[in-house]
Design a protein around this motif. Structure first.
Motif, PDB file in Angstrom:
ATOM      1  N   ALA A 147       0.836  -1.206   0.000  1.00  0.00           N
ATOM      2  CA  ALA A 147       0.000   0.000   0.000  1.00  0.00           C
ATOM      3  C   ALA A 147       0.868   1.252   0.000  1.00  0.00           C
ATOM      4  O   ALA A 147       0.551   2.238  -0.670  1.00  0.00           O
ATOM      5  CB  ALA A 147      -0.924  -0.010   1.218  1.00  0.00           C
ATOM      6  N   ALA A 148       1.975   1.203   0.737  1.00  0.00           N
ATOM      7  CA  ALA A 148       2.868   2.361   0.813  1.00  0.00           C
ATOM      8  C   ALA A 148       3.675   2.544  -0.467  1.00  0.00           C
ATOM      9  O   ALA A 148       4.171   3.633  -0.734  1.00  0.00           O
ATOM     10  CB  ALA A 148       3.802   2.215   2.003  1.00  0.00           C
ATOM     11  N   ALA A 149       3.812   1.485  -1.264  1.00  0.00           N
ATOM     12  CA  ALA A 149       4.628   1.565  -2.476  1.00  0.00           C
ATOM     13  C   ALA A 149       4.097   2.619  -3.437  1.00  0.00           C
ATOM     14  O   ALA A 149       4.878   3.354  -4.050  1.00  0.00           O
ATOM     15  CB  ALA A 149       4.677   0.200  -3.165  1.00  0.00           C
ATOM     16  N   GLY A 150       2.792   2.725  -3.581  1.00  0.00           N
ATOM     17  CA  GLY A 150       2.211   3.730  -4.468  1.00  0.00           C
ATOM     18  C   GLY A 150       2.528   5.137  -4.014  1.00  0.00           C
ATOM     19  O   GLY A 150       2.868   6.009  -4.830  1.00  0.00           O
ATOM     20  N   ILE A 151       2.450   5.373  -2.707  1.00  0.00           N
ATOM     21  CA  ILE A 151       2.757   6.689  -2.154  1.00  0.00           C
ATOM     22  C   ILE A 151       4.233   7.007  -2.364  1.00  0.00           C
ATOM     23  O   ILE A 151       4.593   8.108  -2.788  1.00  0.00           O
ATOM     24  CB  ILE A 151       2.390   6.745  -0.650  1.00  0.00           C
ATOM     25  CG1 ILE A 151       0.882   6.566  -0.479  1.00  0.00           C
ATOM     26  CG2 ILE A 151       2.869   8.035  -0.012  1.00  0.00           C
ATOM     27  CD1 ILE A 151       0.444   6.312   0.943  1.00  0.00           C
ATOM     28  N   LEU A 152       5.094   6.028  -2.084  1.00  0.00           N
ATOM     29  CA  LEU A 152       6.533   6.207  -2.259  1.00  0.00           C
ATOM     30  C   LEU A 152       6.878   6.462  -3.724  1.00  0.00           C
ATOM     31  O   LEU A 152       7.699   7.321  -4.045  1.00  0.00           O
ATOM     32  CB  LEU A 152       7.282   4.983  -1.734  1.00  0.00           C
ATOM     33  CG  LEU A 152       8.802   5.034  -1.779  1.00  0.00           C
ATOM     34  CD1 LEU A 152       9.319   6.203  -0.958  1.00  0.00           C
ATOM     35  CD2 LEU A 152       9.379   3.733  -1.271  1.00  0.00           C
ATOM     36  N   GLU A 153       6.240   5.724  -4.608  1.00  0.00           N
ATOM     37  CA  GLU A 153       6.485   5.903  -6.042  1.00  0.00           C
ATOM     38  C   GLU A 153       6.091   7.304  -6.492  1.00  0.00           C
ATOM     39  O   GLU A 153       6.837   7.964  -7.226  1.00  0.00           O
ATOM     40  CB  GLU A 153       5.718   4.858  -6.841  1.00  0.00           C
ATOM     41  CG  GLU A 153       5.975   4.911  -8.328  1.00  0.00           C
ATOM     42  CD  GLU A 153       5.257   3.806  -9.070  1.00  0.00           C
ATOM     43  OE1 GLU A 153       4.981   4.012 -10.256  1.00  0.00           O
ATOM     44  OE2 GLU A 153       4.973   2.753  -8.474  1.00  0.00           O
ATOM     45  N   ASP A 154       4.933   7.775  -6.049  1.00  0.00           N
ATOM     46  CA  ASP A 154       4.493   9.127  -6.412  1.00  0.00           C
ATOM     47  C   ASP A 154       5.465  10.183  -5.896  1.00  0.00           C
ATOM     48  O   ASP A 154       5.815  11.123  -6.615  1.00  0.00           O
ATOM     49  CB  ASP A 154       3.092   9.408  -5.869  1.00  0.00           C
ATOM     50  CG  ASP A 154       2.012   8.588  -6.561  1.00  0.00           C
ATOM     51  OD1 ASP A 154       2.284   8.051  -7.659  1.00  0.00           O
ATOM     52  OD2 ASP A 154       0.905   8.491  -6.002  1.00  0.00           O
ATOM     53  N   ALA A 155       5.907  10.032  -4.654  1.00  0.00           N
ATOM     54  CA  ALA A 155       6.838  10.998  -4.067  1.00  0.00           C
ATOM     55  C   ALA A 155       8.178  10.989  -4.805  1.00  0.00           C
ATOM     56  O   ALA A 155       8.739  12.048  -5.098  1.00  0.00           O
ATOM     57  CB  ALA A 155       7.043  10.697  -2.585  1.00  0.00           C
ATOM     58  N   ALA A 156       8.687   9.797  -5.117  1.00  0.00           N
ATOM     59  CA  ALA A 156       9.968   9.698  -5.827  1.00  0.00           C
ATOM     60  C   ALA A 156       9.863  10.269  -7.233  1.00  0.00           C
ATOM     61  O   ALA A 156      10.764  10.963  -7.708  1.00  0.00           O
ATOM     62  CB  ALA A 156      10.424   8.240  -5.867  1.00  0.00           C
ATOM     63  N   THR A 157       8.758   9.990  -7.900  1.00  0.00           N
ATOM     64  CA  THR A 157       8.556  10.504  -9.258  1.00  0.00           C
ATOM     65  C   THR A 157       8.480  12.030  -9.248  1.00  0.00           C
ATOM     66  O   THR A 157       9.100  12.701 -10.084  1.00  0.00           O
ATOM     67  CB  THR A 157       7.267   9.906  -9.868  1.00  0.00           C
ATOM     68  OG1 THR A 157       7.397   8.491  -9.899  1.00  0.00           O
ATOM     69  CG2 THR A 157       7.029  10.425 -11.268  1.00  0.00           C
TER      70      THR A 157
END
Length: 108
Positions: free
Chosen positions: A70-80
């Motif tokens: 679930a956190a992967a999507g948030i992390l991906e958005d922040a990194a992008t």
């Protein structure tokens, strides 16, 4: 205290064996276990304890995995977003950047 244990549970066979051991050594005066039978009971209880600890670890690991997914999507958005900001500050074409994809679940 009564509880239901699935027949496929790793501890169900041990519990059945403990029940049989207790039934074999119980009479009208109560439970009487010779030393060798008491050691068998102790060993079976230790097996159940280790199995339950392992099950609890597996459930904890599964929950961590679910939370990380679930956190992967948030992390991906922040990194992008961060990489896009850095690219614009450095005047680098976005086409030249590799963006993270944490949602695939693969390892590199």
């Amino acid at each position: 205290m009564r509880c239901a244990v699935s027949r496929t549970s790793p501890v169900s066979d041990e519990i059945l064996q403990i029940r049989a051991l207790i039934a074999e050594n119980t009479n009208e005066d109560g439970l009487h276990l010779p030393a060798d039978r008491a050691q068998i009971l102790r060993n079976r209880l230790e097996i159940i304890h280790r199995s339950i600890v392992n099950l609890e670890r597996e459930v904890a690991i599964h929950r961590i995995g679910e939370n990380n997914h679930a956190a992967a999507g948030i992390l991906e958005d922040a990194a992008t977003e961060f990489l896009a900001d850095v690219a614009s500050e450095m005047d680098v074409a976005v086409d030249n950047l590799l963006f993270p994809d944490f949602g695939k679940g693969g390892r590199s």
